[in-house]
Design a protein around this motif. Structure first.
Motif, PDB file in Angstrom:
ATOM      1  N   ASN A   1     -19.400 -45.861  -2.569  1.00 30.07           N
ATOM      2  CA  ASN A   1     -20.587 -45.640  -1.769  1.00 30.07           C
ATOM      3  C   ASN A   1     -21.932 -45.452  -2.540  1.00 30.07           C
ATOM      4  O   ASN A   1     -22.402 -44.582  -2.742  1.00 30.07           O
ATOM      5  CB  ASN A   1     -20.619 -44.282  -0.745  1.00 30.07           C
ATOM      6  CG  ASN A   1     -21.507 -43.975   0.096  1.00 30.07           C
ATOM      7  OD1 ASN A   1     -22.359 -45.045   0.596  1.00 30.07           O
ATOM      8  ND2 ASN A   1     -21.864 -42.615   0.511  1.00 30.07           N
ATOM      9  N   SER A   2     -22.434 -46.880  -3.001  1.00 33.17           N
ATOM     10  CA  SER A   2     -23.270 -46.726  -3.681  1.00 33.17           C
ATOM     11  C   SER A   2     -24.615 -47.664  -3.179  1.00 33.17           C
ATOM     12  O   SER A   2     -24.471 -48.329  -2.300  1.00 33.17           O
ATOM     13  CB  SER A   2     -23.131 -47.327  -4.950  1.00 33.17           C
ATOM     14  OG  SER A   2     -21.975 -46.721  -5.801  1.00 33.17           O
ATOM     15  N   PRO A   3     -26.027 -47.228  -3.502  1.00 35.47           N
ATOM     16  CA  PRO A   3     -26.965 -47.803  -3.077  1.00 35.47           C
ATOM     17  C   PRO A   3     -26.972 -49.431  -3.536  1.00 35.47           C
ATOM     18  O   PRO A   3     -26.331 -49.659  -4.744  1.00 35.47           O
ATOM     19  CB  PRO A   3     -28.361 -47.153  -3.652  1.00 35.47           C
ATOM     20  CG  PRO A   3     -27.542 -46.574  -4.900  1.00 35.47           C
ATOM     21  CD  PRO A   3     -26.173 -46.178  -4.785  1.00 35.47           C
ATOM     22  N   ASP A   4     -27.636 -50.294  -3.080  1.00 31.02           N
ATOM     23  CA  ASP A   4     -27.595 -51.600  -3.407  1.00 31.02           C
ATOM     24  C   ASP A   4     -28.512 -51.952  -4.643  1.00 31.02           C
ATOM     25  O   ASP A   4     -28.195 -52.806  -5.465  1.00 31.02           O
ATOM     26  CB  ASP A   4     -27.934 -52.752  -2.164  1.00 31.02           C
ATOM     27  CG  ASP A   4     -29.276 -52.113  -1.499  1.00 31.02           C
ATOM     28  OD1 ASP A   4     -29.796 -51.142  -2.042  1.00 31.02           O
ATOM     29  OD2 ASP A   4     -29.967 -52.895  -0.601  1.00 31.02           O
ATOM     30  N   VAL A   5     -29.656 -51.274  -4.722  1.00 35.08           N
ATOM     31  CA  VAL A   5     -30.361 -51.222  -6.036  1.00 35.08           C
ATOM     32  C   VAL A   5     -30.777 -49.887  -6.753  1.00 35.08           C
ATOM     33  O   VAL A   5     -30.328 -48.981  -5.893  1.00 35.08           O
ATOM     34  CB  VAL A   5     -31.551 -51.930  -5.661  1.00 35.08           C
ATOM     35  CG1 VAL A   5     -31.610 -53.467  -5.544  1.00 35.08           C
ATOM     36  CG2 VAL A   5     -32.298 -51.206  -4.771  1.00 35.08           C
ATOM     37  N   LYS A   6     -30.918 -50.064  -7.983  1.00 35.95           N
ATOM     38  CA  LYS A   6     -31.174 -48.717  -8.654  1.00 35.95           C
ATOM     39  C   LYS A   6     -32.525 -48.046  -7.933  1.00 35.95           C
ATOM     40  O   LYS A   6     -33.504 -48.561  -8.186  1.00 35.95           O
ATOM     41  CB  LYS A   6     -31.551 -48.943 -10.124  1.00 35.95           C
ATOM     42  CG  LYS A   6     -30.322 -49.334 -10.857  1.00 35.95           C
ATOM     43  CD  LYS A   6     -30.558 -49.351 -12.351  1.00 35.95           C
ATOM     44  CE  LYS A   6     -29.197 -49.515 -13.260  1.00 35.95           C
ATOM     45  NZ  LYS A   6     -28.891 -50.886 -13.187  1.00 35.95           N
ATOM     46  N   ASP A   7     -32.408 -46.972  -7.088  1.00 34.55           N
ATOM     47  CA  ASP A   7     -33.404 -46.472  -6.551  1.00 34.55           C
ATOM     48  C   ASP A   7     -33.126 -44.788  -6.197  1.00 34.55           C
ATOM     49  O   ASP A   7     -32.081 -44.720  -5.497  1.00 34.55           O
ATOM     50  CB  ASP A   7     -33.720 -47.107  -5.067  1.00 34.55           C
ATOM     51  CG  ASP A   7     -34.831 -46.668  -4.525  1.00 34.55           C
ATOM     52  OD1 ASP A   7     -35.766 -47.397  -4.256  1.00 34.55           O
ATOM     53  OD2 ASP A   7     -34.829 -45.295  -4.031  1.00 34.55           O
ATOM     54  N   ASP A   8     -33.966 -43.992  -6.632  1.00 32.54           N
ATOM     55  CA  ASP A   8     -33.341 -42.440  -6.645  1.00 32.54           C
ATOM     56  C   ASP A   8     -33.287 -42.094  -5.172  1.00 32.54           C
ATOM     57  O   ASP A   8     -32.184 -41.569  -4.939  1.00 32.54           O
ATOM     58  CB  ASP A   8     -34.686 -41.813  -7.169  1.00 32.54           C
ATOM     59  CG  ASP A   8     -34.638 -41.884  -8.522  1.00 32.54           C
ATOM     60  OD1 ASP A   8     -33.890 -42.141  -9.220  1.00 32.54           O
ATOM     61  OD2 ASP A   8     -35.769 -41.329  -9.297  1.00 32.54           O
TER      62      ASP A   8
END
Lengths: 312, 341
Positions: free
Chosen positions: A67-74
């Protein structure tokens, strides 16, 4: 209209009870749900981490969810943490994008009884385990390898360019710090870090600009920036310009660039072990095994270069 | 005296005044960067700089076409990403690169058509319609390779040599000493400038942008014009995406992130109004050049990224402010002249 409303309501109730029953059943059979939250879903680095987590999950018979975000974003990562808690995760394996940003969300998760462990990069919230590469040491190792190559080819001074992801990605910053440390007092000038937001095309442009300025070497601190550095160096070599490039993350493209001679070396981390050992530790923790306080587990780093690239 | 006439004649055409001011700004910028770091003017950097302008120019053309019709296209960046991922994924699966490129071009054109149809046919506000397609396209970019970046596109032996040729054609190769990417952008620039300035479709684009009701009443199909503009935008974005695949040798899912805003900046700096009806691609060319020169030159000046972002933002605002001031100045002069009469 009223009929439709009634039908929808009834359907909702039925569905809710089905799902509620489902989760209750799971709790009884004690199948733990472990959520892996990485920085993004793109890099092959996370793909290997996820593979390791899945394999451990199969071995131990626990459910592992990516379950990860699609881009590096806090903020997106924080949302993922909140969602995992809401979905009933028993434990979260987190690769924190930033040290401070997710702390509040992690506290909230902890309050809800969710166990938290770190893989790859920790946040400023105390947990029992961190499975990671020592990024600063890894950056230093790459720097030392580059230094050896530079002095071997008679280049004892000159400018060196560094391509970062963005200012907030701590793991990459640590690599950069280590890399800079390797060159302290060695007579080279390390230029201001340029950030590419992980965009390999932008990284290529930045590397081109570094090379045009006469840099003797370019370092990329993650997959995208390394791809850019490698492609730029490869092109420069073809035009007869002497420049070395090196970086991080052993993706397929980067390994290909090592074979083509674009990249001198990359740091080979072991994300598979991060995922694998992470899930194992999470299950131990959930089963009440005594973990004996905080421990940092170094998953190791290797320098991948032309001579050994086929092993990876 | 004669020179004065020439200048005033040149400037009298709409939009040219700003192009001229911005061009002067561009030259000043180049000189300043050259003084800070003489290597800025090295032949190596000039050819790289031209290649860095190319994608911004294409994105600028894409956004300018849509802005001239009085709309906006937020999906550009995602279409770039979609194009990159579709072409790269197909190449890693062993497709001929040209077939892969064709696939991604068709997919992008469908998105362009959809954008135009939603805006003009369904009367959705362009901001909302393209916000929707923006997220959809990013989703497609993520899904085509199962939510991962692709590996190296020349991994399959059978197609490796044709992939390398393809990469040279779009990015690494040179023709007459200038990178192919620059030529591709220039050819498209001239083609689309011709369309805007010398064809019926071009006149219709301006007409529907300056007053869509009047244009409709005079028999112009606003639907057709809008769809055309959005399809041009999607086609240009697709080319940028394919160029990115060639440059990196892989497909990255977040390729093209926020490029739509670069397009707005390039257009707006060059005098294309976001309200529609005015603007020339020559202006977009100058705007794109300024954008790329700032990125390039500030790195040569060894400026920290934060400073660079601030400077770029300030320049966007100043460029538009200048235009507003010049225009209001002009109308004041006109008023004065009228009063005299």
């Amino acid at each position: 209209m009223k009929k439709i409303l009634v039908i929808t309501l009834v359907l909702c109730t039925v569905l809710c009870s089905v799902f509620a029953g489902g989760s209750k059943g799971k709790a009884e059979s004690k199948t733990y749900s472990i959520h892996l939250i990485t920085m993004d879903t793109m890099d092959q680095h996370w793909q290997s981490c996820w593979q390791g987590a899945q394999d451990a999950g199969k071995e131990l018979g626990v459910e592992v969810i990516f379950n990860s975000p699609d881009v590096k974003d806090d903020n997106k990562q924080i949302e993922c943490i909140n969602n995992s808690v809401a979905r009933g995760a028993d434990a979260i394996l987190l690769a924190a994008n930033a040290e401070d940003a997710p702390v509040a969300a992690l506290k909230e998760a902890d309050k809800n009884g969710v166990k938290i462990l770190y893989v790859d990069s920790p946040a400023n919230f105390d947990t029992l385990r961190l499975f990671a590469t020592d990024n600063a040491a890894a950056g230093k190792k790459v720097g030392e390898r580059l230094l050896k190559e530079l002095s071997a080819t008679g280049v004892t001074s000159g400018k060196i360019g560094i391509i970062g992801v963005n200012k907030a990605t701590e793991s990459c910053n640590a690599r950069e710090r280590g890399f800079r440390e390797a060159f302290e007092g060695k007579g080279y000038t390390l230029l201001e870090t340029q950030y590419c937001d992980g965009d390999s095309t932008r990284a290529k442009e930045i590397a081109d600009n570094f090379i045009s300025q006469g840099c003797v070497a370019v370092f990329g601190s993650n997959e995208g920036s390394t791809v850019g550095a490698g492609n730029a160096a490869k092109e420069a070599h073809a035009a007869g310009v002497k420049v070395l490039s090196c970086g991080a993350d052993a993706s397929g493209t980067n390994k290909q660039l090592i074979k083509d001679g674009g990249l001198l070396c990359i740091m080979g981390q072991d994300p598979y072990q991060m995922g694998y050992q992470g899930v194992k530790a999470a299950v131990d923790l959930l089963n009440g095994v005594d973990m004996g306080g905080y421990k940092y587990v170094d998953t190791g780093v290797n320098i991948i270069e032309k001579s050994n690239v086929d092993q990876y | 005296m004669k020179k004065d006439n020439f200048v005033s004649r040149f400037v009298s055409k709409p939009g040219r005044m700003q192009i001229l001011t911005v061009l002067i700004g561009f030259i000043v910028l180049c000189i300043v960067f050259g003084i800070i770091n003489p290597k800025f003017f090295s032949s190596r950097n000039i050819s790289n700089l031209l290649r860095q302008i190319a994608p911004v120019l294409l994105i600028g053309i894409a956004q300018s076409f849509v802005m001239i019709t009085g709309n906006i296209d937020l999906s550009i960046g995602s279409v770039v990403g979609m194009s990159t991922m579709i072409s790269a994924t197909l190449m890693t699966k062993g497709f001929n690169p040209w077939v892969a490129a064709l696939f991604s071009m068709v997919s992008c054109l469908i998105v362009g058509f959809l954008n135009g149809f939603l805006v003009s046919g369904c009367k959705l506000p362009p901001f909302i319609a393209t916000l929707g397609t923006m997220t959809i396209c990013r989703g497609i970019a993520q899904i085509v390779n199962g939510n991962y970046n692709t590996g190296a596109i020349n991994i399959i032996e059978k197609t490796a040599s044709s992939v390398d040729k393809f990469r040279n054609f779009f990015y690494y190769g040179k023709f007459l000493g200038i990178y192919n990417g620059v030529w591709i952008a220039l050819v498209l620039f001239f083609v689309f400038s011709f369309v805007l300035n010398h064809t019926k479709m071009g006149r219709h684009l301006y007409a529907s942008g300056s007053n869509s009701e009047a244009a409709r009443l005079s028999g112009i199909s606003i639907l057709k014009v809008t769809i055309f503009a959005y399809m041009v935008s999607a086609a240009c974005s697709c080319i940028v995406g394919i160029t990115q695949t060639c440059s990196a040798g892989m497909g990255a899912m977040d390729a093209g992130n926020s490029y739509e805003m670069y397009g707005v900046a390039a257009g707006v700096i060059g005098g294309v109004s976001t309200l529609g009806g005015t603007g020339r691609l020559t202006g977009t060319l100058v705007g794109a050049s300024i954008w790329a020169v700032l990125q390039n030159g500030l790195q040569f000046a060894n400026a920290p990224v934060a400073i660079r972002n601030i400077i770029i933002g300030v320049i966007v605002i100043v460029a538009v402010l200048l235009d507003v001031v010049v225009r209001s100045g002009k109308s004041k002069i006109k008023k004065l002249n009228k009063n005299k009469e």
